[in-house]
Write a protein that holds these residues in place. Structure first.
Motif, PDB file in Angstrom:
ATOM      1  N   THR A 100     -45.164 -19.642 -89.188  1.00  0.00           N
ATOM      2  CA  THR A 100     -43.528 -19.472 -88.701  1.00  0.00           C
ATOM      3  C   THR A 100     -42.617 -20.392 -89.788  1.00  0.00           C
ATOM      4  OG1 THR A 100     -44.540 -19.199 -86.322  1.00  0.00           O
ATOM      5  CG2 THR A 100     -42.269 -19.748 -86.814  1.00  0.00           C
TER       6      THR A 100
ATOM      7  N   TYR B 181     -38.600 -15.803 -84.229  1.00  0.00           N
ATOM      8  CA  TYR B 181     -38.990 -15.982 -82.811  1.00  0.00           C
ATOM      9  C   TYR B 181     -40.046 -15.167 -82.512  1.00  0.00           C
ATOM     10  CZ  TYR B 181     -38.617 -15.596 -77.724  1.00  0.00           C
ATOM     11  OH  TYR B 181     -39.023 -15.724 -76.371  1.00  0.00           O
ATOM     12  N   ASN B 182     -40.313 -13.966 -82.876  1.00  0.00           N
ATOM     13  CA  ASN B 182     -41.346 -13.192 -82.625  1.00  0.00           C
ATOM     14  C   ASN B 182     -42.640 -13.736 -83.242  1.00  0.00           C
ATOM     15  OD1 ASN B 182     -40.054 -11.221 -81.311  1.00  0.00           O
ATOM     16  ND2 ASN B 182     -39.661  -9.869 -83.300  1.00  0.00           N
ATOM     17  N   LYS B 183     -42.628 -14.390 -84.313  1.00  0.00           N
ATOM     18  CA  LYS B 183     -43.680 -14.890 -85.018  1.00  0.00           C
ATOM     19  C   LYS B 183     -44.188 -16.078 -84.274  1.00  0.00           C
ATOM     20  CE  LYS B 183     -44.136 -13.568 -89.546  1.00  0.00           C
ATOM     21  NZ  LYS B 183     -45.246 -14.062 -90.714  1.00  0.00           N
ATOM     22  N   PHE B 184     -43.080 -16.973 -83.797  1.00  0.00           N
ATOM     23  CA  PHE B 184     -43.443 -18.090 -82.906  1.00  0.00           C
ATOM     24  C   PHE B 184     -43.880 -18.022 -81.461  1.00  0.00           C
ATOM     25  CE2 PHE B 184     -42.045 -21.607 -79.976  1.00  0.00           C
ATOM     26  CZ  PHE B 184     -42.570 -22.660 -80.751  1.00  0.00           C
ATOM     27  N   SER B 185     -43.484 -16.962 -80.907  1.00  0.00           N
ATOM     28  CA  SER B 185     -43.943 -16.288 -79.460  1.00  0.00           C
ATOM     29  C   SER B 185     -45.275 -15.998 -79.843  1.00  0.00           C
ATOM     30  CB  SER B 185     -43.203 -15.336 -79.078  1.00  0.00           C
ATOM     31  OG  SER B 185     -41.850 -15.733 -78.906  1.00  0.00           O
ATOM     32  N   SER B 186     -45.869 -15.282 -80.820  1.00  0.00           N
ATOM     33  CA  SER B 186     -47.182 -14.692 -80.938  1.00  0.00           C
ATOM     34  C   SER B 186     -48.221 -15.917 -81.524  1.00  0.00           C
ATOM     35  CB  SER B 186     -47.190 -13.437 -81.993  1.00  0.00           C
ATOM     36  OG  SER B 186     -46.729 -13.977 -83.346  1.00  0.00           O
TER      37      SER B 186
END
Length: 102
Positions: A76, A66-71
């Motif tokens: 991802t 989720y953190n990688k997708f949000s950034s």
């Protein structure tokens, strides 16, 4: 006649030695069955522990993905596949080990 007198005690001694070997085997079988019972009694808690570890790894992996997708990281899908693969491996390994030994 002299040889016959020596053979009788020799045969008797051999019979006694075989009897002690047969009695020792009975104690060994009981020990092996007790050890088998002890080892198999640990599989249910160990399997549940591995499932719990898999759940924790899945949650951590979900947060990281989720953190990688949000950034906006383009990597991802690779990260998601590796974390998902780790969770599946833990679950399958626990199930296979349990089926082998129980």
């Amino acid at each position: 006649m002299k040889n016959r007198r020596l053979k009788i005690p020799l045969v008797f001694a051999i019979c006694l030695s075989f009897q002690s070997v047969l009695l020792a085997q009975g104690n060994g079988v009981a020990g092996i069955s007790e050890a088998t019972q002890m080892v198999t009694s640990y599989f249910d808690p160990a399997t549940k522990l591995i499932y719990a570890i898999g759940a924790v790894v899945g949650l951590i992996g979900g947060v990281k993905v989720y953190n990688k997708f949000s950034s906006g990281d383009p990597d991802t899908s690779k990260t998601a596949a590796s974390w998902f693969g780790a969770c599946i491996f833990l679950i399958v390994a626990a199930t296979i080990l349990r089926s082998f030994f129980l």
